[in-house]
Design a protein around this motif. Sequence first.
Motif, PDB file in Angstrom:
ATOM      1  N   GLU A 189     105.179  68.889  41.315  1.00  0.00           N
ATOM      2  CA  GLU A 189     105.943  68.653  39.877  1.00  0.00           C
ATOM      3  C   GLU A 189     106.350  67.856  39.782  1.00  0.00           C
ATOM      4  OE1 GLU A 189     108.954  71.947  39.890  1.00  0.00           O
ATOM      5  OE2 GLU A 189     107.241  73.191  41.060  1.00  0.00           O
ATOM      6  N   VAL A 190     106.720  67.312  38.417  1.00  0.00           N
ATOM      7  CA  VAL A 190     108.294  66.304  38.967  1.00  0.00           C
ATOM      8  C   VAL A 190     109.030  66.481  37.568  1.00  0.00           C
ATOM      9  CG1 VAL A 190     106.393  64.179  39.460  1.00  0.00           C
ATOM     10  CG2 VAL A 190     106.707  64.548  36.947  1.00  0.00           C
ATOM     11  N   GLU A 191     110.342  65.288  37.628  1.00  0.00           N
ATOM     12  CA  GLU A 191     111.439  65.473  35.872  1.00  0.00           C
ATOM     13  C   GLU A 191     110.868  65.071  34.805  1.00  0.00           C
ATOM     14  OE1 GLU A 191     115.085  65.553  37.617  1.00  0.00           O
ATOM     15  OE2 GLU A 191     114.343  66.058  39.730  1.00  0.00           O
ATOM     16  N   GLU A 192     110.216  64.220  35.446  1.00  0.00           N
ATOM     17  CA  GLU A 192     109.582  62.737  34.220  1.00  0.00           C
ATOM     18  C   GLU A 192     108.382  62.764  34.296  1.00  0.00           C
ATOM     19  OE1 GLU A 192     111.583  58.796  32.036  1.00  0.00           O
ATOM     20  OE2 GLU A 192     111.846  59.935  33.920  1.00  0.00           O
ATOM     21  N   LEU A 193     107.151  62.726  33.437  1.00  0.00           N
ATOM     22  CA  LEU A 193     106.196  61.742  33.293  1.00  0.00           C
ATOM     23  C   LEU A 193     105.686  61.264  33.020  1.00  0.00           C
ATOM     24  CD1 LEU A 193     103.291  62.923  35.006  1.00  0.00           C
ATOM     25  CD2 LEU A 193     102.632  64.507  33.174  1.00  0.00           C
ATOM     26  N   VAL A 194     105.331  60.084  33.119  1.00  0.00           N
ATOM     27  CA  VAL A 194     105.036  58.720  32.128  1.00  0.00           C
ATOM     28  C   VAL A 194     103.873  58.806  32.544  1.00  0.00           C
ATOM     29  CG1 VAL A 194     107.376  57.761  33.436  1.00  0.00           C
ATOM     30  CG2 VAL A 194     105.700  57.509  34.588  1.00  0.00           C
ATOM     31  N   PRO A 195     102.930  57.212  31.326  1.00  0.00           N
ATOM     32  CA  PRO A 195     101.763  57.036  32.029  1.00  0.00           C
ATOM     33  C   PRO A 195     102.018  55.821  33.356  1.00  0.00           C
ATOM     34  CG  PRO A 195     102.689  56.293  29.441  1.00  0.00           C
ATOM     35  CD  PRO A 195     103.896  56.980  30.707  1.00  0.00           C
ATOM     36  N   ALA A 196     100.528  56.653  33.650  1.00  0.00           N
ATOM     37  CA  ALA A 196     100.136  54.955  34.540  1.00  0.00           C
ATOM     38  C   ALA A 196     100.528  53.947  34.293  1.00  0.00           C
ATOM     39  CB  ALA A 196      98.459  55.339  34.752  1.00  0.00           C
TER      40      ALA A 196
END
Length: 232
Positions: A189-196
């Motif tokens: 689980e992450v605070e910020e999810l960005v594109p690969a």
Amino acid sequence: MINKTVKNAQEALQGIQDGMTLMLGGFGLCGIPENSIQELLRLGVKDLTCISNNAGVDDFGIGLLLQKRQVRKMIASYVGENAEFERQLLSGELEVELIPQGTLAERIRAGGAGIPAFFTPAGYGTEVGEGKESREFNGKMYLMEAWLKADFSFVKAWKGDTAGNLVYKGTARNFNPMMAAAGKITVAEVEELVPAGELDPNMIHTPGIYVQRIFQGDKYEKRIEQRTVRTA
């Protein structure tokens, strides 16, 4: 490009069953998978073996699972901030394996690296060494310790991408990277999810190969056990 994104903690924890062994990252309350713990509470799974540096505090972190009697066994190195953990330990309600902190970290790392056992001097001649094989190397005695692995590993990162690559922030890195490698299924689980492709490859702490499911957490309390400040 592989996309390991799931919508939320509910989807990420599919397959969790009673009696499983879980790893939960964090040190104290720093870098703990708050959303995943809340979902474990909601699901009510029980008879769990939890591997973590410690068990949080009475009303937060793994301490909440202990309150609901969902944990059968704790494998940890520290119990000092959780009165309920201490009570269950002393009363015999909870099975506990206390491990020197460095040994705990190395047993988890060994599990992720595929190393079934190793030798360490920590604990030789104490209760920690009872029943364990010992061997002498260069005139010094060492204990043999076995790897630790889990059905599910739950880790928390500052930032991650859709391919599962993770970046931790500061001391929240703690046990998370080694636990990510030691689970059959690793949930991040992450605070910020960005594109690969958006993360700097040189800054990635956990490669996506170790992560099976990733989601962006709803909110994080980031509680501090004991706030210490200097006198002005």
